[in-house]
Design an enzyme around this catalytic site. Sequence first.
Site, short mmCIF file in Angstrom:
data_model
loop_
_atom_site.label_atom_id
_atom_site.label_comp_id
_atom_site.label_asym_id
_atom_site.label_seq_id
_atom_site.Cartn_x
_atom_site.Cartn_y
_atom_site.Cartn_z
N ASP A 1 1.00 -1.23 0.05
CA ASP A 1 0.11 -0.07 -0.05
C ASP A 1 0.85 1.32 0.09
O ASP A 1 1.89 1.40 0.61
CB ASP A 1 -0.92 -0.03 1.23
CG ASP A 1 -2.01 0.97 0.97
OD1 ASP A 1 -2.37 1.52 0.05
OD2 ASP A 1 -2.98 1.11 2.21
N ARG B 1 0.31 7.55 -2.92
CA ARG B 1 0.70 8.64 -2.26
C ARG B 1 2.45 8.93 -2.26
O ARG B 1 2.71 10.09 -2.56
CB ARG B 1 0.66 8.32 -0.56
CG ARG B 1 -0.61 8.67 -0.06
CD ARG B 1 -1.19 8.21 1.14
NE ARG B 1 -1.40 6.56 0.83
CZ ARG B 1 -1.67 5.72 2.00
NH1 ARG B 1 -1.59 6.17 3.30
NH2 ARG B 1 -2.20 4.67 1.87
N ARG C 1 0.12 8.65 -10.35
CA ARG C 1 0.14 7.78 -9.39
C ARG C 1 0.76 6.52 -10.03
O ARG C 1 1.24 5.71 -9.29
CB ARG C 1 -1.41 7.28 -9.20
CG ARG C 1 -2.28 8.49 -8.21
CD ARG C 1 -3.74 8.03 -8.24
NE ARG C 1 -3.90 6.70 -7.89
CZ ARG C 1 -4.01 6.27 -6.56
NH1 ARG C 1 -3.60 7.22 -5.51
NH2 ARG C 1 -4.00 5.16 -6.05
N SER D 1 -7.27 -5.92 -5.91
CA SER D 1 -8.35 -6.49 -5.10
C SER D 1 -9.60 -6.46 -5.98
O SER D 1 -9.66 -5.59 -7.19
CB SER D 1 -8.39 -5.58 -3.84
OG SER D 1 -9.13 -4.63 -4.11
N GLU E 1 -12.23 -4.83 -5.30
CA GLU E 1 -12.63 -3.59 -5.21
C GLU E 1 -11.59 -2.60 -6.03
O GLU E 1 -12.28 -1.46 -6.06
CB GLU E 1 -12.36 -3.46 -3.62
CG GLU E 1 -13.38 -3.86 -2.71
CD GLU E 1 -12.93 -5.31 -2.16
OE1 GLU E 1 -11.77 -5.70 -2.48
OE2 GLU E 1 -13.81 -6.11 -2.11
N ASN E 2 -10.71 -2.95 -6.32
CA ASN E 2 -9.79 -1.89 -7.27
C ASN E 2 -10.29 -1.46 -8.68
O ASN E 2 -9.90 -0.85 -9.05
CB ASN E 2 -8.32 -2.51 -7.26
CG ASN E 2 -7.49 -2.45 -6.37
OD1 ASN E 2 -6.70 -3.09 -5.79
ND2 ASN E 2 -7.91 -1.53 -5.10
N TRP E 3 -11.35 -2.45 -9.08
CA TRP E 3 -11.92 -1.98 -10.20
C TRP E 3 -12.54 -0.67 -9.94
O TRP E 3 -12.75 0.09 -10.95
CB TRP E 3 -12.94 -3.03 -10.86
CG TRP E 3 -12.38 -4.47 -11.02
CD1 TRP E 3 -12.64 -5.40 -10.04
CD2 TRP E 3 -11.80 -4.69 -12.14
NE1 TRP E 3 -11.83 -6.67 -11.00
CE2 TRP E 3 -11.58 -6.46 -12.04
CE3 TRP E 3 -11.34 -4.42 -13.34
CZ2 TRP E 3 -10.93 -7.15 -12.81
CZ3 TRP E 3 -10.54 -4.67 -14.19
CH2 TRP E 3 -10.22 -6.43 -14.08
N ARG F 1 -5.48 -2.48 8.37
CA ARG F 1 -6.72 -3.23 7.81
C ARG F 1 -6.24 -4.42 7.04
O ARG F 1 -5.06 -4.55 6.64
CB ARG F 1 -7.50 -2.41 6.98
CG ARG F 1 -8.31 -1.46 7.39
CD ARG F 1 -9.35 -0.54 6.37
NE ARG F 1 -8.36 -0.27 5.51
CZ ARG F 1 -8.09 1.10 5.61
NH1 ARG F 1 -8.36 1.96 6.53
NH2 ARG F 1 -7.44 1.83 4.28
N SER G 1 -8.23 -5.51 4.61
CA SER G 1 -8.84 -5.17 3.59
C SER G 1 -9.20 -6.53 2.45
O SER G 1 -8.78 -6.84 1.33
CB SER G 1 -7.65 -4.28 2.52
OG SER G 1 -7.52 -3.21 3.39
C1 FPP Z 1 -1.64 0.05 -3.60
O1 FPP Z 1 -1.19 1.21 -3.62
C2 FPP Z 1 -1.10 -0.52 -4.67
C3 FPP Z 1 -1.91 -1.27 -5.76
C4 FPP Z 1 -3.13 -1.31 -5.88
C5 FPP Z 1 -1.07 -2.06 -7.01
C6 FPP Z 1 0.07 -2.73 -6.42
C7 FPP Z 1 0.72 -3.35 -7.79
C8 FPP Z 1 2.11 -3.54 -7.78
C9 FPP Z 1 2.99 -3.07 -6.90
C10 FPP Z 1 2.56 -4.02 -9.21
C11 FPP Z 1 2.81 -5.46 -8.81
C12 FPP Z 1 3.23 -6.04 -10.16
C13 FPP Z 1 3.10 -7.41 -10.38
C14 FPP Z 1 3.42 -8.14 -11.77
C15 FPP Z 1 2.79 -8.48 -9.41
P1 FPP Z 1 -2.27 2.64 -3.67
O2 FPP Z 1 -2.32 2.81 -4.97
O3 FPP Z 1 -3.62 2.14 -2.91
O4 FPP Z 1 -1.64 3.80 -2.85
P2 FPP Z 1 -2.41 5.01 -2.08
O5 FPP Z 1 -3.10 3.97 -1.00
O6 FPP Z 1 -1.17 5.70 -1.69
O7 FPP Z 1 -3.48 5.54 -2.82
#
Ligand code: FPP
Length: 249
Positions: free
Chosen positions: A29, A33, A42, A74, A76-78, A203, A205
Amino acid sequence: MTAKLTALRQRPADLVGDRLPKHVAVIMDGNGRWAKQRGMPRIMGHRRGVDTLKTLLRCCDDWGVGALTAYAFSTENWGRPDDEVDFLMMLFERVLRQELKELMAENVRIRFVGNLQALPVSLQREIERAMLDTQENQGIQFTVATNYGGRQEIIQACRAIGEQIQQGEITPDQIDESMFERHLYTQGLEDPDLLIRTSGEMRISNFLLWQLAYAEMYITDTLWPDFNHHEFHQALLDYQQRHRRFGKL
Ligand code: FPP
């Protein structure tokens, strides 16, 4: 290999081999940010996040942690903006294509868990290829949760078991924990001993709801792209101090 690299690849002396977790799960996570703090879009955070994941996989392999599971996307990420979702799908596909050779060379067995049928077809193809090519590898087990939701995983297991009952293949009293686990996406994989979550959120999540039942949790304020081998070392030192009781005294 340079002296510095060799030193990095050795397990730090203060980590005790038989007190290491066998399986580490990670909620990556803070990518967004991290990028925002630097005035970048991002997606740059996600890009850097891939480097962090590669470092972590290498550390696990080198230091004797046998399995790593990462929450990449996840169910939910959609709900994120379309361009970010599209970028992530493209990133997964590209990374898989670029890294497969290296994964083979390092003897990594890669597996994807989640509702994979809902992913773009071209990504599904790369996933199938990577899983097939690496399935006999005997090194670290690397599991990537993609379009994964813990509740959804439990529901699909219930449905599969329900169908077996309906067909008269089993009776309800045959359902027990080990039987149930065989219907989860993660069948055959031991439960994680340690869950690491970056960026300070407290969390789970919807991640590995069944499998994390007795996992130790380590939460750090560090944003995922900044999580490095020093941070992982700290997490393992912290884990070594824990007394795991599994509900007993
Ligand atoms: C959460 O940070 C991160 C993700 C939803 C994506 C994670 C994916 C990768 C690091 C790529 C992995 C690659 C492979 C091939 C396995 P966020 O975007 O929720 O950050 P924020 O909470 O600061 O907004």
